[in-house]
Structure formats: structure tokens, C-alpha cells
Design a protein around this motif. Structure first.
Motif, PDB file in Angstrom:
ATOM      1  N   ALA A  76      29.044  42.241  33.893  1.00 35.46           N
ATOM      2  CA  ALA A  76      29.880  42.268  33.178  1.00 35.46           C
ATOM      3  C   ALA A  76      31.273  43.241  33.402  1.00 35.46           C
ATOM      4  O   ALA A  76      31.924  43.308  32.740  1.00 35.46           O
ATOM      5  N   LEU A  77      31.026  44.097  34.000  1.00 33.33           N
ATOM      6  CA  LEU A  77      32.162  45.018  34.541  1.00 33.33           C
ATOM      7  C   LEU A  77      33.218  44.254  35.269  1.00 33.33           C
ATOM      8  O   LEU A  77      34.323  44.280  34.794  1.00 33.33           O
ATOM      9  N   TYR A  78      32.679  43.692  36.051  1.00 36.05           N
ATOM     10  CA  TYR A  78      33.812  42.661  36.333  1.00 36.05           C
ATOM     11  C   TYR A  78      34.889  41.683  35.843  1.00 36.05           C
ATOM     12  O   TYR A  78      35.793  41.139  36.032  1.00 36.05           O
ATOM     13  N   ARG A  79      34.019  40.799  34.991  1.00 32.83           N
ATOM     14  CA  ARG A  79      35.017  40.114  33.647  1.00 32.83           C
ATOM     15  C   ARG A  79      35.661  41.272  33.060  1.00 32.83           C
ATOM     16  O   ARG A  79      36.941  40.500  32.526  1.00 32.83           O
ATOM     17  N   LYS A  80      35.038  41.912  32.698  1.00 31.85           N
ATOM     18  CA  LYS A  80      36.412  43.256  31.578  1.00 31.85           C
ATOM     19  C   LYS A  80      37.399  43.757  32.164  1.00 31.85           C
ATOM     20  O   LYS A  80      37.965  43.712  32.322  1.00 31.85           O
ATOM     21  N   LYS A  81      37.009  44.302  33.225  1.00 34.41           N
ATOM     22  CA  LYS A  81      38.501  44.560  34.075  1.00 34.41           C
ATOM     23  C   LYS A  81      39.219  43.176  34.737  1.00 34.41           C
ATOM     24  O   LYS A  81      40.128  43.603  35.025  1.00 34.41           O
ATOM     25  N   PHE A  82      38.116  42.273  34.900  1.00 32.50           N
ATOM     26  CA  PHE A  82      39.588  40.994  35.055  1.00 32.50           C
ATOM     27  C   PHE A  82      40.292  40.379  34.292  1.00 32.50           C
ATOM     28  O   PHE A  82      41.464  40.258  33.610  1.00 32.50           O
ATOM     29  N   ALA A  83      39.166  40.517  32.686  1.00 35.57           N
ATOM     30  CA  ALA A  83      40.408  40.280  31.039  1.00 35.57           C
ATOM     31  C   ALA A  83      41.374  41.262  31.614  1.00 35.57           C
ATOM     32  O   ALA A  83      42.061  40.410  30.550  1.00 35.57           O
ATOM     33  N   GLN A  84      40.987  42.447  31.694  1.00 37.23           N
ATOM     34  CA  GLN A  84      42.369  42.891  31.520  1.00 37.23           C
ATOM     35  C   GLN A  84      43.467  43.488  32.484  1.00 37.23           C
ATOM     36  O   GLN A  84      44.635  43.118  32.163  1.00 37.23           O
ATOM     37  N   VAL A  85      43.336  43.155  33.659  1.00 39.63           N
ATOM     38  CA  VAL A  85      43.970  43.119  34.342  1.00 39.63           C
ATOM     39  C   VAL A  85      44.733  41.761  34.950  1.00 39.63           C
ATOM     40  O   VAL A  85      46.119  41.467  35.754  1.00 39.63           O
ATOM     41  N   THR A  86      44.390  41.096  34.935  1.00 38.67           N
ATOM     42  CA  THR A  86      44.899  40.590  35.013  1.00 38.67           C
ATOM     43  C   THR A  86      45.877  38.778  34.567  1.00 38.67           C
ATOM     44  O   THR A  86      47.541  38.606  35.190  1.00 38.67           O
ATOM     45  N   PRO A  87      45.872  39.315  33.396  1.00 37.61           N
ATOM     46  CA  PRO A  87      46.738  38.682  32.415  1.00 37.61           C
ATOM     47  C   PRO A  87      47.998  39.880  32.525  1.00 37.61           C
ATOM     48  O   PRO A  87      49.175  39.806  32.466  1.00 37.61           O
ATOM     49  N   PHE A 114      33.172  34.059  36.672  1.00 36.88           N
ATOM     50  CA  PHE A 114      33.901  34.016  35.704  1.00 36.88           C
ATOM     51  C   PHE A 114      33.440  33.309  34.551  1.00 36.88           C
ATOM     52  O   PHE A 114      33.866  33.265  33.225  1.00 36.88           O
ATOM     53  N   ARG A 115      32.946  31.964  34.941  1.00 38.94           N
ATOM     54  CA  ARG A 115      33.037  30.636  34.628  1.00 38.94           C
ATOM     55  C   ARG A 115      31.410  30.979  33.620  1.00 38.94           C
ATOM     56  O   ARG A 115      30.315  31.592  33.875  1.00 38.94           O
ATOM     57  N   GLU A 148      41.508  52.327  36.644  1.00 40.08           N
ATOM     58  CA  GLU A 148      42.024  52.619  38.119  1.00 40.08           C
ATOM     59  C   GLU A 148      42.277  51.697  38.523  1.00 40.08           C
ATOM     60  O   GLU A 148      44.127  51.190  38.445  1.00 40.08           O
ATOM     61  N   CYS A 149      41.943  50.349  37.921  1.00 36.80           N
ATOM     62  CA  CYS A 149      42.518  48.792  38.293  1.00 36.80           C
ATOM     63  C   CYS A 149      43.748  48.696  37.209  1.00 36.80           C
ATOM     64  O   CYS A 149      44.986  47.816  37.903  1.00 36.80           O
ATOM     65  N   VAL A 150      43.167  48.708  36.255  1.00 39.47           N
ATOM     66  CA  VAL A 150      44.977  48.521  35.593  1.00 39.47           C
ATOM     67  C   VAL A 150      45.734  49.241  35.643  1.00 39.47           C
ATOM     68  O   VAL A 150      47.334  49.633  35.643  1.00 39.47           O
TER      69      VAL A 150
END
Length: 401
Positions: A299-310, A212-213, A384-386
Motif C-alpha cells: 500500500a505504501l508503494y502504491r500510494k507513492k507511485f500514484a503521486q510520483v508517476t503522473p 499495482f494491478r 522524499e520521492c515526490v
């Protein structure tokens, strides 16, 4: 029977099955599992096509060392990724996934005829490290990760008498379950210890391509070169296509590093019967030669983590990891629950599965460093993760309001 088998502990997912044995999830919520770290993004079509177009490989016994084209594909990828030039004939070998190879490598390296052999591994950890150690006739020593230092392993806590008996150390960077990447100064420390005590370093790097960096994670071989260790003495890195290319069923990866260790590992593998299928070799050559699908996957993981983590950070102590596809979250103290109780109640109320962190660690030096945390594998699609994250937020809020 091998008496050492009695030393093995149940795998985390077996313990999870027992924990959930009497739970009936609510039917009004669809089941969402964040428990198992199995990639679920689509397998690239070109890998499937390559498999299907080389079925004539079924008619041939493969060589344990693999085709030179495959080993060249490994070294070409290493050159692109780490700017390192390795010899495809002596410094790399194909493996049937990193799990198989991590276990087999311990059997190759550990000399149980020596008094009280030890293996150092991080805590929490991938349980193969422990099982491989025990079945090789050695004892594991669990070095705890430190939440105050981005879950860096506290190598300084390992006693001198343990280092003196250590034959092998497992490093996992990016880490499972924490996602932490080991920096160069930590590698410097381990190399110095290896030189002093003679142990081998097995560097598990199967999550290296999900990050993610801006800068990709530092690899063990890369760290060795930066520190002037061009022969990679006592160092072997393990990597795999499973997470990088979404092909866990392909069982394909490679090891790279110290040529002397590679030579002995090849000898062991020749007797072990672990040659890679010619069909899988062809698909692997294609996969290692393409980076476009890897960038798309990342890119799929980055999008997913950007939505779920916050979402989760609003109710839990959790942050974006350096790399990997796990969130390593702390169970809120206000809930008054253990990590196992949290996982069980979450399933019972909202039909979401997470893995208790204590199942991924061992009680050592007076504590279990995985206790009061849960591992969440964000491997399903973003929607699904969200949805899982929203349910977890509701679960926590309903019990702390």
C-alpha cells in the motif's frame, strides 16, 4: 588467480561513482537518491523481536537444508500465494538472499566441459546473471526487451545456434529495471524451448509482492502448473524477503521447483558453506507466515507511485510498471543528452541521483536497450520521492523552455 575474473565488468554503482567523481551537488538541496534499489521502509517490529528472542541459535551449526519448519513455512506460503502443493523435504531450499543463490545456482548448472556453453539473459538485466555466467565458464547472450511490448523480452530474436548451446536462461519477472511481468504465453514459449534444447530456467521473482494491478504477478511455478507441468521440470524459482518484508540485511529467501535440481543444488551448497543461521531461520519463519505487513508495504508503494508517476509523466516517457519499485523513464529527446549526461547534470543541479539505464544493459545486436533511459528506485518515503520528482520536472523544464 582465476583468469575468468578479468571478464567481469564494473558494477553499475561503481560506474555511477566514477561518473559523479567531479560533481559537487548544490548545498541548498538535500540529497535524494533514487539510484539504489535498497528497500527503505521500516522493518516490521515482530521480525526484529523474533531475531532477538532466538539468540541461543548462535551456539549451533545450521544444516544447509534448513530446519523442516522453515521449509514448511516456504511451502505454506507457496500454497497461499500460488495454490501449489510442494514437498518441503525435496522441492524447496533456504538461501541467503536471491543474489547469492542466483550466482551459486549457475555454478551448479553450467557444465563448462561442453563446447561453448551459453546462458541467455534479458537485456537490460541484473548484473549477477552476467557475472555468474562468466565465472562458471559460459558466455552470456543478451536478449533485448521491447518497449513496444511493455518491455517484454524478445526471446524470438535469439538465434537457433544459441539455443542449441544454451544450458541456462535467467528470467526476471517482475523485471528489474522495467517492472514488466511475463505473461503465460511467454512462459509457454520458454517451456517449449527448454524441452527442445534441455536448458534450465532460473526464475528471479524477488519483486513479486510489490505490484499495482488487482491480480498479483504470475510466478514461474504457477505458470508451469497452469500448463500441466506439475513436476516443474528444469525450473527453479528464486524469491526473497528483502523487498517483501523490508529486511535486505537479513539475507533470507528460498528456491523452489524441480526436485532433481534442488537435490544437486543442495549438494553444491553443502560444500559452498551457505547454511542459513538458526536465528535468521526463526525470523524467516515468522516473516513468511504473516501477510499483513506485506499488504501494508504494498500500500505504501502504491500510494507513492500514484503521486510520483503522473508528475514525471508530464515531462518524460514513463508509466506505472506492472510491479516492482522502479520507474523506467526515457530521457526526453529535446534535452539532447545521453542517459549518463542526464544523471550527472541532474545531480549537479538538483542533488537527485538516478541510475543511467545504459549501465544496466550491454551493447548487443547493434544497440544498448538501456540507453536513453534512467532507473528510479522509489524506495524512500513518499514525501522524499515526490520532492525528487518535482526537482526532476524543474530540471527538464529549465532545459526545454
Amino acid at each position: 588467480m582465476n583468469s575468468l575474473l578479468s571478464l567481469l565488468q564494473p558494477y553499475p554503482f561503481e560506474r555511477l561513482k566514477q561518473l559523479f567523481a567531479e560533481v559537487t551537488p548544490p548545498a541548498n538541496y538535500s540529497a535524494i537518491s533514487l539510484g539504489m534499489g535498497e528497500p527503505r521502509h521500516p522493518t516490521p517490529q515482530f521480525i526484529k523481536d523474533t531475531l532477538c528472542s532466538h539468540l541461543e541459535g548462535l551456539a549451533s551449526y545450521p544444516a544447509t537444508a534448513g530446519d523442516i519448519r522453515l521449509r514448511t513455512a516456504f511451502t505454506q506460503w507457496i500454497q497461499r500465494r500460488y495454490q501449489l502443493d510442494l514437498n518441503p523435504a525435496t522441492q524447496v531450499l533456504p538461501i541467503n538472499g536471491s543474489r547469492e543463490a542466483l550466482f551459486a545456482f549457475a555454478q551448479t548448472v553450467i557444465d563448462a566441459t561442453q563446447p561453448d556453453p551459453m546462458v541467455v539473459c534479458p537485456n537490460p538485466f541484473y548484473q549477477i546473471y552476467e557475472g555468474a555466467t562468466l565465472l562458471a565458464g559460459a558466455k552470456p547472450y543478451y536478449a533485448p526487451s521491447d518497449p513496444a511490448r511493455n518491455f517484454a523480452v524478445d526471446w524470438d530474436s535469439v538465434p537457433l545456434d544459441v539455443w542449441q548451446r544454451t544450458q541456462l536462461i535467467f528470467v526476471c519477472s517482475p523485471g528489474n529495471p522495467t517492472g514488466a511481468v511475463m505473461p503465460l504465453n511467454e512462459w509457454h514459449k520458454l517451456f517449449a524451448l527448454s524441452d527442445r534444447y534441455g536448458f534450465v530456467i532460473a526464475s528471479d521473482e524477488c519483486y513479486s509482492e510489490i505490484y499495482f494491478r488487482d491480480e498479483p504477478p504470475l510466478g514461474g511455478l504457477e505458470a508451469a502448473k497452469k500448463l500441466g507441468r506439475h513436476d516443474f521440470k528444469n525450473l527453479i524459482s528464486f524469491t526473497s524477503l528483502s523487498k517483501r518484508s523490508n529486511v535486505p540485511g537479513l539475507r533470507s529467501g528460498f528456491v523452489a521447483g524441480d526436485a532433481a535440481l534442488i537435490k544437486n543444488f543442495l549438494l553444491y551448497r553443502t560444500y559452498h558453506g551457505s547454511a542459513m543461521s538458526p536465528i535468521v531461520q526463526e525470523a524467516s519463519i515468522a516473516a513468511w507466515g504473516d501477510e499483513e505487513h506485506v499488504a501494508q508495504n504494498r500500500a505504501l508503494y502504491r500510494k507513492k507511485f500514484a503521486q510520483v508517476t503522473p508528475l514525471l509523466a508530464g515531462v518524460m516517457d514513463v508509466a506505472l510498471p506492472d510491479a516492482g519499485f522502479y520507474l523506467w523513464a526515457k530521457v526526453p529527446d529535446a534535452l539532447g543528452m545521453t542517459d549518463a549526461e542526464f544523471a550527472k547534470a541532474l545531480l549537479a543541479q538538483y542533488n537527485v541521483t538516478v541510475l543511467p539505464g545504459s549501465y544496466l544493459a550491454r551493447e548487443a545486436q547493434g544497440s544498448n536497450p538501456g540507453a536513453q533511459r534512467v532507473r528510479m528506485a522509489l524506495v524512500a518515503d513518499t514525501e522524499e520521492c515526490v520532492e525528487a520528482a518535482l526537482r526532476i520536472v524543474q530540471f527538464i523544464q529549465s532545459r526545454t523552455a
